[in-house]
Design an enzyme around this catalytic site. Sequence first.
Site, short mmCIF file in Angstrom:
data_model
loop_
_atom_site.label_atom_id
_atom_site.label_comp_id
_atom_site.label_asym_id
_atom_site.label_seq_id
_atom_site.Cartn_x
_atom_site.Cartn_y
_atom_site.Cartn_z
CG HIS A 13 19.74 17.82 -11.64
ND1 HIS A 13 21.05 17.59 -11.97
CD2 HIS A 13 19.11 16.63 -11.81
CE1 HIS A 13 21.21 16.32 -12.32
NE2 HIS A 13 20.05 15.72 -12.23
CG ASP B 160 23.71 19.72 -11.26
OD1 ASP B 160 23.08 19.85 -10.20
OD2 ASP B 160 23.22 19.22 -12.29
CB SER C 267 21.66 12.85 -11.35
OG SER C 267 21.70 13.34 -12.64
N1 ARG Z 1 20.11 16.18 -17.90
C1 ARG Z 1 20.39 15.98 -16.52
C2 ARG Z 1 19.66 14.70 -16.00
O1 ARG Z 1 18.96 14.08 -16.74
C3 ARG Z 1 20.17 17.19 -15.69
C4 ARG Z 1 18.77 17.65 -15.58
C5 ARG Z 1 18.55 18.88 -14.76
N2 ARG Z 1 18.85 20.11 -15.46
C6 ARG Z 1 17.99 20.82 -16.25
N3 ARG Z 1 18.40 21.91 -16.81
N4 ARG Z 1 16.74 20.46 -16.46
O2 ARG Z 1 19.06 14.63 -14.99
N1 ASP Z 2 21.06 13.86 -15.51
C1 ASP Z 2 20.76 12.47 -15.26
C2 ASP Z 2 20.20 12.21 -13.85
O1 ASP Z 2 19.54 13.03 -13.28
C3 ASP Z 2 21.95 11.63 -15.53
C4 ASP Z 2 21.95 11.12 -16.93
O2 ASP Z 2 20.88 10.86 -17.48
O3 ASP Z 2 23.04 10.94 -17.47
O4 ASP Z 2 20.25 11.14 -13.34
#
Ligand code: ARG
Ligand code: ASP
Length: 721
Positions: free
Chosen positions: A86, A222, A656
Site C-alpha cells: 500500500h 502487504d 507502514s
Molecule cells: N490501514 C493501513 C494504514 O493506515 C493500511 C491502508 C491501506 N489499505 C487499504 N485497504 N486502504 O495505512
Molecule cells: N497502516 C498505517 C500506515 O500506513 C499504519 C498504522 O496506522 O498503524 O502507516
Amino acid sequence: MKQVQRFLAGISLVLALPLSAGEGMWIPSLLGQLNQAEMGQMGFRLTAEDIYSLNHSSMKDAVVLFGRGCTGEIVSSEGLLLTNHHCGLGQVQQHSSVEHDYLTHGFWAMSREEELPNPGLSVSLLKYMEDVTDRVLADIPEGAKEKERMEIIEGHIRDIVKEATKDTHYEAEVRPFYYGNTWYLFVTEVFRDVRLVGAPPSSIGKFGGDTDNWMWPRHTGDFAVFRIYASPENKPAAYAKENVPYTPAHHFPVSISGIREGDFTLVFGYPGSTEQFITSDAVRLTTEVHNPIAIEARRIRLDLFEKHMKTDDKVRIQYTTKHARIANGWKKWIGENRGIERLGTVQVKQQQEAAFGEWVQKDPELTERYGRLLTEFKDVYARYTPATRQSTYITEAALAAEVLRLPGRFFDLIDYAAGKDATSEGLKEQGAKLWPRMASFYKDYDAATDQDVMASTLKYYWDNMSTTYVPPYLRKLYKKHRGDFQSMAAHIMGRSVFCRPGEIEAMLKSGQRKPIRALQQDPAMLIAEGFIDYHDACLLPVTEASESRLDSLYRCYVAAIMKMQPERRFYPDANLTLRVTYGQVDDYFPRDAVRYKHFTTLDGIMEKEAMGVYDYGVPERLRELHAAQDYGDYAAEDGLMHTCFTASNHTTGGNSGSPVINAEGHLIGINFDRNWEGTMSDIDYDPDQCRNISLDIRYCLFIIDVYAGARHLVEEMTVVK
Ligand code: ARG
Ligand code: ASP
C-alpha cells in the site's frame, strides 16, 4: 468499572508509575538505561548502540523514510528495499494500464534492466541527529509574543541547517518535540533514483482490501520491493541509466526461523503523528465533530466510487489509490471513536485536568504560572471547535468533487493574467508549469464518477450547512434546478472547461489572456472560489490564531505536566521522525469469551475466499501451491504457511513498511497496520487492546521465491534459519 480503573491509573501516573508495556515511541539516539533494561527483560540480545550508533554501522543505516509517509528497510548489500504494497501502490498504479495491469497481475523485474524508475519518489536515510534545543531557543526574550518567538527560532534553524549541510550533499531539518520544548537536528541523505523491483498481485498484496483494513485476523501480503540506486560514488543522484545499486552501511539479515508468542519485537520507523497530551475538549473535537462528519461524507464518496469501479475496469484502475486513501481514514476514525468511547477517554482526561488544577492551586508560584492554562484552553476550543466543524464540512463535502479542487490551482495564473505586466511568454511559461500536473490529474479522472460525487456531496453539505454558508452562485443554481442536485451537477460539469482536458491544455499552451480571464465565470470556479474565499476570510483566521495559541498553551501545559510528574517516563508524540518502539508477539481478547491468536495462515485465506466476498479473491497459482502444500523453505514448524502476526508495538500511520526486528536484530516481519480495537492509540494507548499487525517475512519470501519465481531476489538477501 473500567473507567474507575483508568481514572486511578491516571492518578497513579501522578505518583510516577512507569508506562504500560508496549507504549512509547522512543528517540533512537536517546535509548536510556531504562529502555535498555526493559528491552533486555523482554528478550532483546543486542544493545542501543546496535540500533543507533555514530561510530559504526547500525540498524538505523538500513531504515528509510519511504516517499512522503511510509517506512522501508534495506535487505541486501545492493540496496534492495522492502516496504508495504500500500506504500508502493501509487508507483505500481503509475506503471499500470489496462494492457499491463500490474495491479491485478503483479510485477516482477527478472533482471536489473527491468526495474522501473519512479520520478518523484525518494527515500531518505538518517546520517545523524542531534539535540539543538539550546541553540534554537537562545535569545528569546522573557514574555516574547508567539510570532516574535517563531521568527527568532526560524533564524536559528536556518543557521543550524546551513552549518550542518555546508560542503556536503546532505539535507537537514530541525524539528520540534513536546510542542517546541525540545528541538532536534536531522541530517539525511536523500536518494531520488528508487526503482520498482516487484509487487505481488493486489489479490495478495491487498488481500482483504478495505473489508479487512484495520482489522485482525488479517491475511494481507502487504509488501512491495524496490531498489535504491546511487551514483558510481555511492552518493544520491537523480535518475540516470548509469546509476548503480546503492551499497548501504547496514542491511537487515532476514530470519526464517519463526515467530513465537512472547518473542521480542522491535519496530523501527517513521510514525507520523500522535496526540497523547491533548485536553478533553480536543478529544471531543476529534470524536464529536471531525470524525462523524468525515465518516459520513466519505462513505458517500466511497459508495459512488465503488459503484463505478465495479462496472468499469478503467475506472477501477484510475480510482484504486484514491479509494484506498479515502477509505483508510474513514475506517480508522470509526475505530478511533469506538475505542475512545470504550476507554472513556474524555472523562479520564477531565479527571486528569481536575487533578492538574488542584496541583496548580497548591502552590502560589505554580498558580501564577499555570493557573490560567485550563480556562485558556477552554476559551480557545470554544472558538476553534465551530470553525473546525465548518471547515470539515467544506473539505470533506463541499469540495469533495475532484473538479472543484482544480480551480484553486489556477488562482496564481489568473492573477498574473489580470496584471498589467502579463506577457504571452510569461503566460506560456506558467502554463507549461501547470500542465503536467493537470495531465496527471486527468489520467486518473472519470467525469461520470465525479459528477455523481458532486451531486451527492454538495447535497450533503447543503442539508447540513445551508443556513451557515453557501456560495451565491450555488444558491442561484439551487433555485433554478429546484433543489435537484443531480441536475445541478450535470449543469456544472457540462459547462465547466475544467471537464475538457483538451481545452485546458490548449489554454495553458496558447499564451493568451482571454481564455484564462474567462475562467472567472466558469461554474466550477464560481463554486470552488466561493467556498475557498469564505474559508480563507472567515474560518482560516480563527483556526490559525487558535492553532498558534494552542501551540504555546500546549508547550506550557506539557512542561507543567513534566514538572508535576517528575518520575514519569515521557516520550514525545510522533512527528514523522525516526523512532524505536518495542514490544512482544502477543495475542489479545477483543470481547467477552473471544481470544484472537497472534498469527494467521494461508488456510485462513482459503477460508475467506470460500465466503465469496469481493475483497477475498485468490490467484489460481496460490490456490494450487496451498493444495500441494508447496511452501519451499518457508513453512512454519506446524507445517503451515504463516501469513501475518500481531505484537504489542506502539505504532501509527507512517510506520507502514517498518521493519519488525527480533532479539538478534534480524528481520521477521513488515509492519503494515493496527487492529480496529486499537486505533485510538494515537490519542489513548491501551496495552490490553492495542496491537500492530505485521506481515510474516516468511510469507513475503514465499511469494517472491515460490509463487513469483523471483528467487534471485531472495538469494540477494542474507537469509538466516
Ligand atoms: N490501514 C493501513 C494504514 O493506515 C493500511 C491502508 C491501506 N489499505 C487499504 N485497504 N486502504 O495505512
Ligand atoms: N497502516 C498505517 C500506515 O500506513 C499504519 C498504522 O496506522 O498503524 O502507516
